[in-house]
Design a protein around this motif. Structure first.
Motif, PDB file in Angstrom:
ATOM      1  N   HIS A  97     -51.289 -83.531 -41.458  1.00  0.00           N
ATOM      2  CA  HIS A  97     -50.484 -83.046 -40.335  1.00  0.00           C
ATOM      3  C   HIS A  97     -51.323 -83.282 -39.075  1.00  0.00           C
ATOM      4  O   HIS A  97     -52.344 -82.621 -38.880  1.00  0.00           O
ATOM      5  N   LEU A  98     -50.894 -84.213 -38.237  1.00  0.00           N
ATOM      6  CA  LEU A  98     -51.662 -84.591 -37.054  1.00  0.00           C
ATOM      7  C   LEU A  98     -50.976 -84.092 -35.795  1.00  0.00           C
ATOM      8  O   LEU A  98     -49.807 -84.401 -35.545  1.00  0.00           O
ATOM      9  N   VAL A  99     -51.732 -83.300 -35.010  1.00  0.00           N
ATOM     10  CA  VAL A  99     -51.270 -82.847 -33.701  1.00  0.00           C
ATOM     11  C   VAL A  99     -52.224 -83.435 -32.673  1.00  0.00           C
ATOM     12  O   VAL A  99     -53.395 -83.061 -32.609  1.00  0.00           O
ATOM     13  N   ASP A 100     -51.715 -84.384 -31.882  1.00  0.00           N
ATOM     14  CA  ASP A 100     -52.571 -85.137 -30.963  1.00  0.00           C
ATOM     15  C   ASP A 100     -51.845 -85.361 -29.644  1.00  0.00           C
ATOM     16  O   ASP A 100     -51.386 -86.471 -29.350  1.00  0.00           O
ATOM     17  N   PRO A 101     -51.731 -84.306 -28.817  1.00  0.00           N
ATOM     18  CA  PRO A 101     -50.970 -84.447 -27.569  1.00  0.00           C
ATOM     19  C   PRO A 101     -51.535 -85.510 -26.633  1.00  0.00           C
ATOM     20  O   PRO A 101     -50.781 -86.117 -25.859  1.00  0.00           O
ATOM     21  N   GLY A 102     -52.836 -85.771 -26.701  1.00  0.00           N
ATOM     22  CA  GLY A 102     -53.436 -86.752 -25.799  1.00  0.00           C
ATOM     23  C   GLY A 102     -53.468 -88.162 -26.348  1.00  0.00           C
ATOM     24  O   GLY A 102     -53.991 -89.068 -25.689  1.00  0.00           O
ATOM     25  N   ARG A 103     -52.923 -88.373 -27.549  1.00  0.00           N
ATOM     26  CA  ARG A 103     -52.941 -89.680 -28.214  1.00  0.00           C
ATOM     27  C   ARG A 103     -54.356 -90.273 -28.229  1.00  0.00           C
ATOM     28  O   ARG A 103     -54.580 -91.411 -27.817  1.00  0.00           O
ATOM     29  N   THR A 104     -55.307 -89.498 -28.735  1.00  0.00           N
ATOM     30  CA  THR A 104     -56.713 -89.919 -28.759  1.00  0.00           C
ATOM     31  C   THR A 104     -57.122 -90.561 -30.077  1.00  0.00           C
ATOM     32  O   THR A 104     -58.257 -91.020 -30.203  1.00  0.00           O
ATOM     33  N   LEU A 105     -56.215 -90.599 -31.072  1.00  0.00           N
ATOM     34  CA  LEU A 105     -56.588 -91.090 -32.401  1.00  0.00           C
ATOM     35  C   LEU A 105     -55.668 -92.213 -32.886  1.00  0.00           C
ATOM     36  O   LEU A 105     -55.124 -92.149 -33.985  1.00  0.00           O
ATOM     37  N   PRO A 106     -55.498 -93.270 -32.095  1.00  0.00           N
ATOM     38  CA  PRO A 106     -54.581 -94.340 -32.524  1.00  0.00           C
ATOM     39  C   PRO A 106     -55.065 -95.075 -33.773  1.00  0.00           C
ATOM     40  O   PRO A 106     -54.255 -95.467 -34.618  1.00  0.00           O
ATOM     41  N   GLU A 107     -56.385 -95.284 -33.913  1.00  0.00           N
ATOM     42  CA  GLU A 107     -56.898 -95.976 -35.103  1.00  0.00           C
ATOM     43  C   GLU A 107     -56.597 -95.177 -36.364  1.00  0.00           C
ATOM     44  O   GLU A 107     -56.242 -95.739 -37.404  1.00  0.00           O
ATOM     45  N   VAL A 116     -47.508 -85.366 -33.989  1.00  0.00           N
ATOM     46  CA  VAL A 116     -46.965 -84.660 -32.828  1.00  0.00           C
ATOM     47  C   VAL A 116     -47.740 -85.109 -31.588  1.00  0.00           C
ATOM     48  O   VAL A 116     -48.944 -84.829 -31.464  1.00  0.00           O
ATOM     49  N   HIS A 117     -47.045 -85.806 -30.678  1.00  0.00           N
ATOM     50  CA  HIS A 117     -47.651 -86.252 -29.423  1.00  0.00           C
ATOM     51  C   HIS A 117     -47.069 -85.512 -28.221  1.00  0.00           C
ATOM     52  O   HIS A 117     -47.731 -85.396 -27.190  1.00  0.00           O
ATOM     53  N   ASP A 118     -45.849 -85.044 -28.366  1.00  0.00           N
ATOM     54  CA  ASP A 118     -45.172 -84.353 -27.265  1.00  0.00           C
ATOM     55  C   ASP A 118     -45.655 -82.903 -27.223  1.00  0.00           C
ATOM     56  O   ASP A 118     -45.513 -82.164 -28.201  1.00  0.00           O
ATOM     57  N   ARG A 119     -46.227 -82.512 -26.094  1.00  0.00           N
ATOM     58  CA  ARG A 119     -46.751 -81.142 -25.966  1.00  0.00           C
ATOM     59  C   ARG A 119     -45.673 -80.100 -26.247  1.00  0.00           C
ATOM     60  O   ARG A 119     -45.964 -79.037 -26.818  1.00  0.00           O
TER      61      ARG A 119
END
Length: 497
Positions: free
Chosen positions: A340-350, A364-367
């Motif tokens: 389950h990935l919560v990454d609002p800043g999109r810091t983990l594309p790899e 989840v990218h949308d705050r």
């Protein structure tokens, strides 16, 4: 005196007769050397042990070494030591003739293989007798110790069988095996540090003695005394550093051999396990540690699943390879884990590209979607915990919750839900990873709860080992640039498909 000594510590000796005793969980042989300032015996008669129980000023009484300082030849000093059947911690004591304890010293063998230990030095400085705690060990047992102090050893069997170095532990769980190697490295580094400190203190003492008499501070004799002191210091440093290099070479070779047998989650990124193996693991590699003395690098590992939330500290933009490495290893450790990935800043594309096959749902990218996601995870964790309490049922799939940009990308209510997940998921089903810099002055009590509950992994910092308190430079593990070969373990399409 009466206090517990540490390696290198010294104190005046106010009595004439000293009794040296030692105890351990394994059989011991006590012995003593009467040596010159270079720590060498004049002949084999200067050794006291079970085959030779007496020399001038030193005798063996049962399992006790007795030193009569007044009878020791002038200019000599006495080294009290033990030989062990196998490596073990040794508790030693100096007492007076009546048995009253004067000083104690606890000696830990380094590198997991030292079976002979120098414990105490009894010496004279400016006509005052003193004692010093030593702590130097020998992996070759009594034979190596005897040889190091100038004793000609023709037949090692006449001395002791204790010099046999134990074979490496086999059949251990992989995580425990790597921690034992780390422990061996920690004790070896601590022994080297102790020996170097001992050499420095001896040099200071000898240089101080060389200038103690104002009438003899200058001139040829004074210069020769300083040169001899420096030479003895250089010899002790060379012995300590050589022993540490040898220990490190043995451990490096062991790590190289072990790496080929480890499951992917604990192995190096170049290990063939990442191509051919889908073996679960009891732990994950999170980085490497290195001591100041040399190039040896030891894997630092944690249990899998994570026992506590792991907070990876650092700037979010710089943490991508570190977080991605940990997540990939956790997925390799538990093959059925869903992310389950919560990454609002999109810091983990790899990470997303590599582990998409293991996502429990879209990242989840949308705050605006964060509160619902966290509330859903918390409710599910509560229901799982309740079901386990009622009928012992276990959820089918373990979960890994990754929260990037933590805690600044989350409001107070989000943090409350994270606390719920942390507490309900404490049965080992849910591993949690926080990524981001913890605030220095955040007075939100929920942040403080999470800060205390988490285990913190600094991006680059010094760590302290739990055995000797030694300081180690820590480098976090990072995802390699080439990742295609990892997909077979993670459930994607590998090059062999």
């Amino acid at each position: 005196m009466g206090e517990r000594f540490t390696a290198g510590q010294n104190a005046p000796l106010a009595i004439r007769t000293v009794r040296f005793t030692a105890s351990a969980a394994v059989p011991l042989d006590v012995c003593a050397f009467v040596v010159d300032d270079r720590l060498r015996v004049a002949s084999s008669d200067d050794v006291v042990f079970y085959n030779q129980p007496r020399t001038a000023g030193v005798r063996l009484e049962g399992e006790v070494i007795v030193v009569d300082v007044g009878a020791v030849r002038r200019g000599a000093r006495v080294l009290c030591a033990v030989g062990c059947e196998r490596p073990a911690a040794v508790s030693t004591s100096l007492s007076d003739a009546a048995g009253t304890s004067l000083a104690t010293f606890h000696v830990e063998p380094a590198a997991g293989s030292e079976t002979a230990l120098l414990c105490w030095e009894i010496y004279r400085r400016n006509d005052v007798w003193k004692v010093r705690a030593l702590g130097q060990g020998y992996t070759g047992g009594l034979v190596e110790m005897f040889t190091a102090h100038g004793v000609d050893v023709d037949d090692s069997a006449e001395i002791s069988d204790s010099e046999t170095v134990p074979a490496p532990a086999v059949g251990l769980p992989p995580l425990e095996l790597l921690w034992r190697i780390f422990e061996d490295a920690a004790r070896s580094a601590a022994a080297c540090t102790s020996s170097l400190e001992f050499a420095r203190l001896r040099l200071d003492d000898e240089l101080s003695a060389a200038v103690a008499d104002p009438a003899r501070r200058t001139g040829l004799e004074a210069e020769q005394s300083r040169q001899r002191a420096q030479q003895r210091y250089d010899e002790l440093v060379e012995v300590a550093e050589t022993r540490y290099r040898n220990d490190s070479a043995v451990l490096a070779a062991e790590l190289l051999t072990v790496d080929a047998t480890l499951p992917p989650a604990l192995a190096s990124w170049t290990s063939p396990a990442w191509i051919r193996s889908s073996t679960p693991s009891d732990g994950v590699r999170v980085g490497e540690v290195a001591a100041d003395h040399g190039p040896l690098r030891i894997p630092l590992c944690l249990p899998a699943p994570l026992l506590r939330p792991l907070w990876i500290e650092g700037e979010p933009a710089e943490l991508g390879p570190v977080v991605s490495s940990l997540v990939v290893r956790l997925l390799a450790a538990q093959l059925g884990t869903l992310v389950h990935l919560v990454d609002p800043g999109r810091t983990l594309p790899e990470l997303e590209a590599l582990t998409a096959a293991r996502f429990a749902g879209p990242p989840v990218h949308d705050r605006a979607q964060v509160p619902a996601k966290l509330r859903g995870l918390a409710d599910a964790a509560d229901l799982d915990a309740l079901a386990q309490q009622v009928d012992g049922s276990t959820p089918t799939s373990p979960a890994l919750v990754v929260l990037a940009g933590f805690p600044y990308g989350y409001d107070h209510d989000d943090l409350v839900q994270i606390v719920r997940i942390t507490r309900a998921g404490g049965n080992g089903r849910i591993s949690m990873v926080f990524a981001g810099d913890p605030p220095d002055d955040d007075d939100d009590p929920v942040v403080q709860i999470l800060r205390g509950a988490a285990q913190h992994l600094p991006a680059d910092e010094q760590l302290t080992d739990p055995w000797t308190g030694g300081r180690w430079a820590f480098t976090p593990d990072r995802l390699p640039a080439e990742t295609e070969h990892l997909r077979g373990v993670l459930g994607g399409n590998s090059l062999q498909d």
